[in-house]
Design a protein around this motif. Structure first.
Motif, PDB file in Angstrom:
ATOM      1  N   GLU A  52       0.346  -1.492   0.332  1.00 10.33           N
ATOM      2  CA  GLU A  52       0.263  -0.232  -0.067  1.00 10.33           C
ATOM      3  C   GLU A  52       0.518   1.486   0.666  1.00 10.33           C
ATOM      4  N   VAL A  53       1.676   1.347   0.670  1.00 13.24           N
ATOM      5  CA  VAL A  53       3.253   2.352   0.731  1.00 13.24           C
ATOM      6  C   VAL A  53       3.062   2.683  -1.088  1.00 13.24           C
ATOM      7  N   LYS A  54       3.388   1.183  -1.773  1.00  6.14           N
ATOM      8  CA  LYS A  54       4.006   1.217  -3.066  1.00  6.14           C
ATOM      9  C   LYS A  54       2.710   2.434  -3.846  1.00  6.14           C
ATOM     10  N   THR A  55       1.889   2.157  -3.750  1.00  8.32           N
ATOM     11  CA  THR A  55      -0.011   3.062  -4.397  1.00  8.32           C
ATOM     12  C   THR A  55       0.089   3.966  -3.830  1.00  8.32           C
ATOM     13  N   LEU A  56       0.529   4.562  -2.717  1.00  2.00           N
ATOM     14  CA  LEU A  56       0.759   5.521  -1.960  1.00  2.00           C
ATOM     15  C   LEU A  56       1.717   6.668  -2.594  1.00  2.00           C
ATOM     16  N   GLN A  57       3.029   6.382  -3.043  1.00  2.00           N
ATOM     17  CA  GLN A  57       3.876   6.716  -3.136  1.00  2.00           C
ATOM     18  C   GLN A  57       4.388   7.226  -4.566  1.00  2.00           C
ATOM     19  N   THR A  58       3.021   5.755  -5.568  1.00  2.00           N
ATOM     20  CA  THR A  58       2.774   6.536  -6.784  1.00  2.00           C
ATOM     21  C   THR A  58       1.904   7.599  -7.057  1.00  2.00           C
ATOM     22  N   VAL A  59       1.094   7.492  -6.369  1.00  2.00           N
ATOM     23  CA  VAL A  59      -0.233   8.395  -6.571  1.00  2.00           C
ATOM     24  C   VAL A  59       0.393   9.565  -5.740  1.00  2.00           C
TER      25      VAL A  59
ATOM     26  N   GLY B 139      11.291   9.418  -3.976  1.00  2.00           N
ATOM     27  CA  GLY B 139      12.541   9.434  -4.133  1.00  2.00           C
ATOM     28  C   GLY B 139      12.582   7.188  -4.522  1.00  2.00           C
ATOM     29  N   GLY B 140      11.395   7.286  -5.140  1.00  2.00           N
ATOM     30  CA  GLY B 140      11.224   6.154  -5.602  1.00  2.00           C
ATOM     31  C   GLY B 140       9.810   5.548  -5.151  1.00  2.00           C
ATOM     32  N   VAL B 141       9.837   4.518  -5.511  1.00  2.00           N
ATOM     33  CA  VAL B 141       9.003   3.388  -5.394  1.00  2.00           C
ATOM     34  C   VAL B 141       8.600   1.953  -4.960  1.00  2.00           C
ATOM     35  N   ASP B 142       9.087   2.006  -3.447  1.00  2.00           N
ATOM     36  CA  ASP B 142       9.965   0.884  -3.000  1.00  2.00           C
ATOM     37  C   ASP B 142       9.181   0.548  -1.893  1.00  2.00           C
TER      38      ASP B 142
END
Length: 403
Positions: free
Chosen positions: A347-354, A363-366
């Motif tokens: 879900e953090v990856k999804t948030l980073q993407t958004v 700083g990336g999607v990790d």
């Protein structure tokens, strides 16, 4: 394939004069023979090596557990509900009474608060209860040999811990059959991995053996000895629950902003229940594991020492809180935001993407809430008119349309 995994080590048994099992795993056999020079170079005798590997086979369940990549996630309040349950508190108080005389000696020798030591005992093995669970406890040599042989990314760990386990056997601290632990090699009442136990284990009861499997004094003494060597400050606690003032600057949250208690007080931070801070000169950093709507904590040096046992904020907080409850303290004053759980890594990856799509640099999607991701969260929280605490929760993800 199953027969291959479960087979025994023929060549090594023959080389050391043992009888060969009826079926054999040739690859494991070659690995055992190939590992012997490394063990010998580390000071392990042929007799110890033979005794440890006699009749040994790889453990397929260890490989299954090592290869599982499923995302494990539990909100910190759910973790604490279990870790600091009323049952664990009551049992811990009974153990404090039962082992009072030994705890007197341990506390006097190492200067580590007995409540912390017993709390770790409760966290690691439910005061020894898990050691009687055959579904959890395994032969440590077998587990580590399996990881070293076929553990993939865990093979290096398996080799390192296996050498340390063999050293423990060679010292005569425990018989191979008695050296039990988790699938990853965590051993005894307080769950030491072999390298840590080999370096810090103590013979508290004076019987000539460091036995954390059946000697409670040795297990608790070894835990205190390790914490002391890790830098425990005697006579001090781990941290305080605090109350933040209205309009608090949440950019001060985190380990990078460690400062004196007196300085925190100048920023309006107060201890809950109108209690005083005993040592205003102590250095601390602010931790908000549930965001601005959950409990806030000033973490002292001893909190970081507890994390040497397990480098997770949730674990160290549970140990500290359980210790406080064991000595008669209460539950946290501020409630947890149970309707706004922290995000899973996916879900953090999804948030980073958004956030990246909206122009905020994470700083990336990790899947990790690092400094850049936290700064991006703070920026979007300010734009939304929320408390800019950098908390990555389900409400923020839903608000941004990423749910």
């Amino acid at each position: 394939m199953r027969a291959c995994i479960l087979a025994a080590l023929v060549g090594f048994a023959l080389a050391l004069g043992g009888a060969a099992p009826a079926s054999a795993d040739a690859k494991f056999d070659r690995w055992v023979r190939g590992f012997w020079p490394k063990a010998k170079a580390a000071g392990i005798s042929a007799a110890t090596y033979k005794r440890a590997f006699s009749g040994l086979t790889p453990d397929p369940e260890v490989l299954q557990k090592a290869s599982r990549q499923a995302e494990f996630h539990k909100a910190i309040w759910e973790y604490l509900d279990s870790a600091v349950s009323d049952t664990r508190v009551e049992t811990g108080r009974e153990k404090l009474r039962e082992w009072r005389r030994w705890l007197d000696r341990i506390e006097a020798k190492y200067g580590v608060d007995r409540h912390i030591v017993v709390a770790i005992w409760g966290m690691e093995s439910s005061y020894g209860a898990v050691l009687d669970n055959p579904g959890v406890v395994r032969n440590v040599i077998r587990s580590l040999a399996t990881l070293a042989y076929a553990g993939g990314r865990r093979s290096r760990y398996g080799r390192q811990q296996l050498i340390a386990a063999l050293k423990i056997l060679q010292r005569g601290d425990i018989h191979p059959r008695g050296m039990t632990g988790s699938w990853a090699g965590a051993m005894g009442h307080t769950q030491f991995i072999p390298t840590t136990f080999d370096a810090y284990g103590v013979d508290m009861d004076g019987d000539g053996h460091r036995n954390i499997w059946s000697s409670i004094p040795d297990a608790l003494g070894s835990t205190a000895a390790y914490l002391k060597r890790a830098g425990w400050n005697a006579g001090e606690t781990w941290g305080y629950e605090v109350k933040l003032p209205s309009g608090f600057n949440y950019s001060l949250v985190g380990r990078r902003h460690r400062r004196s208690i007196a300085d925190w007080e100048r920023h309006g931070v107060k201890r809950v229940a109108d209690r005083d801070f005993p040592r205003p000169g102590d250095k601390a950093y602010l931790l908000l594991p549930g965001g601005s709507k959950g409990p806030a904590f000033l973490m002292l040096h001893n909190f970081r020492v507890i994390k040497r046992y397990n480098n997770a904020d949730a674990y160290a907080l549970a140990v500290g809180h359980l210790a406080d409850r064991l000595m008669g303290g209460y539950t946290f004053v501020q409630s947890w935001p149970r309707d706004d759980a922290p995000l899973r890594r996916s879900e953090v990856k999804t948030l980073q993407t958004v956030l990246n799509r909206r122009g905020y640099d994470t700083g990336g999607v990790d899947g990790k809430v690092g400094p850049k991701t936290r700064s991006a969260i703070i920026a979007v929280q300010k734009r939304l008119g929320w408390h800019a605490d950098g908390y990555a929760g389900t409400k923020l993800l839903k608000r941004l349309g990423g749910a």
